[in-house]
Design an enzyme around this catalytic site. Sequence first.
Site, short mmCIF file in Angstrom:
data_model
loop_
_atom_site.label_atom_id
_atom_site.label_comp_id
_atom_site.label_asym_id
_atom_site.label_seq_id
_atom_site.Cartn_x
_atom_site.Cartn_y
_atom_site.Cartn_z
N LYS A 131 13.94 7.32 -10.57
CA LYS A 131 12.93 7.25 -9.51
C LYS A 131 13.00 5.89 -8.80
CE LYS A 131 8.02 7.07 -8.57
NZ LYS A 131 6.66 6.96 -9.08
N ASP B 152 0.87 -1.17 0.00
CA ASP B 152 0.00 0.00 0.00
C ASP B 152 0.91 1.22 0.00
OD1 ASP B 152 -2.54 1.12 -0.13
OD2 ASP B 152 -2.58 1.54 2.01
N TYR C 21 0.84 11.49 -8.00
CA TYR C 21 1.29 12.82 -7.55
C TYR C 21 2.71 13.17 -8.01
CZ TYR C 21 -2.76 12.34 -4.46
OH TYR C 21 -4.03 12.15 -3.97
N ASP C 22 3.30 12.33 -8.87
CA ASP C 22 4.69 12.58 -9.30
C ASP C 22 4.95 13.99 -9.81
OD1 ASP C 22 5.67 10.14 -8.53
OD2 ASP C 22 5.56 9.23 -10.53
P1 IMP Z 1 -1.75 2.07 -4.25
O1 IMP Z 1 -0.61 1.70 -3.37
O2 IMP Z 1 -1.66 1.41 -5.59
O3 IMP Z 1 -3.07 1.91 -3.55
O4 IMP Z 1 -1.57 3.65 -4.57
C1 IMP Z 1 -2.16 4.66 -3.81
C2 IMP Z 1 -2.10 6.03 -4.47
O5 IMP Z 1 -0.97 6.72 -3.93
C3 IMP Z 1 -1.90 6.05 -5.97
O6 IMP Z 1 -3.12 6.00 -6.64
C4 IMP Z 1 -1.21 7.40 -6.16
O7 IMP Z 1 -2.17 8.42 -6.18
C5 IMP Z 1 -0.38 7.54 -4.90
N1 IMP Z 1 0.99 7.05 -5.13
C6 IMP Z 1 1.55 5.93 -4.63
N2 IMP Z 1 2.82 5.80 -5.07
C7 IMP Z 1 3.04 6.85 -5.87
C8 IMP Z 1 4.17 7.25 -6.66
O8 IMP Z 1 5.23 6.60 -6.72
N3 IMP Z 1 4.02 8.39 -7.35
C9 IMP Z 1 2.89 9.14 -7.34
N4 IMP Z 1 1.81 8.81 -6.66
C10 IMP Z 1 1.88 7.66 -5.92
#
Ligand code: IMP
Length: 192
Positions: free
Chosen positions: A172, A69, A153-154
């Site tokens: 990255k 997560d 949010y990158d």
């Molecule tokens: P999940 O872990 O796939 O549930 O991601 C949760 C949310 O966090 C994503 O939809 C993004 O909005 C944000 N997020 C997680 N990791 C990144 C990243 O490496 N870059 C930008 N946004 C991120």
Amino acid sequence: MKLVIASNNKGKIREYKQLLEPLGYEVCSQSEAGIDIEVEETGTTFAENSALKARAVYELCGCAVLADDSGLSVDALGGEPGVYSARYGGSTTDEQRIALVLRKLEGVTKDKRGAHFVCTIHFIKADGSEIAVEGRVYGSIGYEPLGENGFGYDPIFMYEGKSFAQVDAEVKNQVSHRAQALKKLLEELKKQ
Ligand code: IMP
């Protein structure tokens, strides 16, 4: 040893395959393992949510499982968007979520725009024993979206003078929260 990744995100599965297959794991996605569930992320922390996902999939497959997560935590917003990163403000697109963060930070000076990404990984071995790790990368929130790479949010996450969307994936992936969490997991797995 079979290892199910509790996700169907192709990018994530590819990354985990590259890193875990050399350790002898036969990596497959949740759908490849025939597991058709969407676990509700009801936890209040990243760690709780990854544990929830890993345990639900482990119940069904009985083999090793990895769930993760992740999200963004902004200091001046008391840690928001946090566990709600993917659905912040009920917005449906990355652009809307980015606009919301920038709007909430209007008037906040550069020295108070600190933020970090967090990634937790919950690994359950075939015998049911569990390993939980967390990775973080610290940076700040910019003033406008910059760059075309990456996701989420990158474009507003500034790290060493550039946004995460302005640098190549390899750059990255060397420093990201996900890379750091994976590194810790690999260290734990190699110990055992
Ligand atoms: P999940 O872990 O796939 O549930 O991601 C949760 C949310 O966090 C994503 O939809 C993004 O909005 C944000 N997020 C997680 N990791 C990144 C990243 O490496 N870059 C930008 N946004 C991120």
